[in-house]
Design an enzyme around this catalytic site. Structure first.
Site, short mmCIF file in Angstrom:
data_model
loop_
_atom_site.label_atom_id
_atom_site.label_comp_id
_atom_site.label_asym_id
_atom_site.label_seq_id
_atom_site.Cartn_x
_atom_site.Cartn_y
_atom_site.Cartn_z
CE LYS A 89 -13.63 -3.66 0.70
NZ LYS A 89 -13.68 -3.22 2.07
CE LYS B 78 -4.20 -1.74 2.21
NZ LYS B 78 -5.12 -1.60 3.33
CE LYS C 97 -5.53 -8.06 -1.59
NZ LYS C 97 -5.69 -7.82 -0.23
P1 TYM Z 1 -10.61 -5.77 4.11
O1 TYM Z 1 -11.77 -4.88 4.12
O2 TYM Z 1 -9.44 -5.45 3.23
O3 TYM Z 1 -11.05 -7.26 3.77
C1 TYM Z 1 -12.12 -7.88 4.43
C2 TYM Z 1 -12.03 -9.39 4.37
O4 TYM Z 1 -12.06 -9.84 3.01
C3 TYM Z 1 -10.95 -10.68 2.76
N1 TYM Z 1 -10.53 -10.48 1.37
C4 TYM Z 1 -10.39 -11.46 0.47
N2 TYM Z 1 -10.58 -12.79 0.57
C5 TYM Z 1 -10.38 -13.52 -0.56
N3 TYM Z 1 -10.00 -12.99 -1.74
C6 TYM Z 1 -9.80 -11.67 -1.89
N4 TYM Z 1 -9.45 -11.16 -3.05
C7 TYM Z 1 -10.00 -10.83 -0.74
N5 TYM Z 1 -9.90 -9.50 -0.52
C8 TYM Z 1 -10.23 -9.30 0.77
C9 TYM Z 1 -9.89 -10.24 3.75
O5 TYM Z 1 -8.94 -11.25 3.98
C10 TYM Z 1 -10.73 -9.94 4.97
O6 TYM Z 1 -11.02 -11.12 5.69
N6 TYM Z 1 -7.67 -5.70 7.91
C11 TYM Z 1 -8.93 -6.34 7.64
C12 TYM Z 1 -10.08 -5.70 8.39
C13 TYM Z 1 -9.92 -5.85 9.85
C14 TYM Z 1 -9.98 -7.07 10.59
C15 TYM Z 1 -9.74 -6.70 11.95
C16 TYM Z 1 -10.20 -8.38 10.24
C17 TYM Z 1 -9.67 -4.86 10.74
N7 TYM Z 1 -9.57 -5.37 12.02
C18 TYM Z 1 -9.74 -7.68 12.98
C19 TYM Z 1 -10.18 -9.36 11.26
C20 TYM Z 1 -9.95 -8.99 12.61
C21 TYM Z 1 -9.14 -6.36 6.13
O7 TYM Z 1 -8.43 -6.92 5.42
O8 TYM Z 1 -10.17 -5.74 5.63
#
Ligand code: TYM
Length: 336
Positions: A202, A113, A199
């Site tokens: 967003k 990032k 991957k």
């Molecule tokens: P975020 O919003 O980036 O992603 C949310 C969840 O979606 C999963 N994910 C995917 N899984 C499969 N293929 C993909 N292309 C893909 N893109 C995203 C992510 O692995 C995630 O499970 N940092 C976290 C948010 C967070 C969080 C936490 C999660 C903040 N605090 C505490 C667990 C526990 C995140 O990646 O958000």
């Protein structure tokens, strides 16, 4: 015996895509009845990269409606807004002072990032995983269901918890519970529609790279029609030369609820012209009930508000208890 605790969250940065659904929410829904669950909207994480304050609140709202539309059941799960529980920010500060800087500099997602941000990298982006550790540790979570890309952050969370316990725990009485990641292999890494080696994300500037959960059928059809493929007839899993083929077959397998073997046999002699309409159909059909329910919930804001109000109260109770325990272990004068 009381149920184990599950915690997870998603950032409030725009529409959810199939990766978020298949890597995270769908799994939460499937396991929720076996656990005591806390699922939140990570609006503090959402501001670690430049964002538009005009859309932050709406994004949070939309995400709440989507959790419910995807099948999060309030009988088993508490949902809440991260920034409404101030303990998340407070524990982050305490953990910041215990976490070595070089642990954060090693994080792959930070490096990726940071490259995209150029000059404009905030301290918050570097600190993102410590906030995530605070999210998890505040709820004494046993299991954290996430996609593959979050694995390193969970390892860091565990390392931070061990460090706190070593430094401040009394014998046999750890301060923090060590959580386990729960990464289901199917759907753990959904890839971009325009490049099967990246991957689905967003933050990809191209809308064509992802299918959003709220995309109307024509949009889904267009995206699948134009998605990247290859000129080879006969569709197979696991060919490293054909990452797009593997990704699209995997999506079809999960959404159609078939086994890998069934899909391998069904598609072995197919060309893309035959496969793409099939994938379009299962995608549209899988998302339709979510989209209908989403609209229903968005039309009833009073209901959504009441859910969020109830959620924050339950979350605060647990989070504040842990925060007090940590502050006590760190040697703070209790509030009088
Ligand atoms: P975020 O919003 O980036 O992603 C949310 C969840 O979606 C999963 N994910 C995917 N899984 C499969 N293929 C993909 N292309 C893909 N893109 C995203 C992510 O692995 C995630 O499970 N940092 C976290 C948010 C967070 C969080 C936490 C999660 C903040 N605090 C505490 C667990 C526990 C995140 O990646 O958000």
């Amino acid at each position: 015996m009381s149920k184990q605790r599950v915690l997870s969250g998603i950032q409030t940065t725009g529409n959810l895509h199939l990766g978020n659904y298949l890597g995270a929410i769908r799994n939460w829904v499937e396991i929720q009845s076996q656990y005591d669950n806390f699922f939140f909207f990570a609006d503090l994480h959402a501001i670690t990269v430049p964002y538009d304050p005009k859309t932050l609140a709406d994004n949070t709202y939309n995400l709440a409606a989507l959790y419910l539309a995807c099948g999060i059941d309030l009988q088993y799960s508490t949902i809440f807004v991260q920034s409404h529980v101030t303990a998340h920010s407070e524990l982050t500060w305490l953990l910041n002072c215990i976490t070595p800087l070089n642990w954060l500099e090693r994080m792959i997602q930070f490096k990726e990032k940071a490259i995209k941000q150029g000059e404009n990298v905030s301290v918050g982006l570097l600190d993102y995983p410590v906030l995530m550790a605070a999210d998890i540790l505040l709820y004494d979570a046993d299991k954290v269901p996430v996609g593959e890309d979050q694995k390193q952050h969970l390892e860091l969370t565990r390392d931070i918890a061990v460090r706190v316990n070593d430094k401040f725990g009394k014998k046999k009485e750890p301060v923090l519970k060590i959580p386990e990641p729960l990464i289901r292999p199917e759907g753990a890494r959904v890839m971009s529609l325009t490049d099967g080696t990246k991957k689905m994300s967003k933050s990809d500037p191209s809308e064509m790279s992802r299918i959003s959960l709220l995309d109307p059928p024509e949009e889904i059809k267009k995206k699948i029609k134009r998605c990247k493929t290859d000129p080879i007839k006969g569709l197979v899993f696991d060919d490293p030369e054909r990452p797009e083929c593997h990704n699209l077959l995997s999506l079809y397998q999960i959404l159609a609820n078939k086994t890998k073997q069934e899909v391998a046999t069904e598609c072995q002699d197919m060309g893309w012209g035959q496969f793409k309409p099939l994938l379009t159909e299962v995608t549209v059909e899988s998302l339709k009930p979510i989209q209908d329910k989403y609209q229903e919930i968005m039309d009833n804001k009073d209901y959504l508000n009441s859910v969020l109000k109830e959620g924050v109260a339950k979350a605060e109770e647990v989070a504040n208890t842990t925060l007090s325990r940590v502050k006590d272990a760190l040697g703070y004068l209790p509030r009088l």
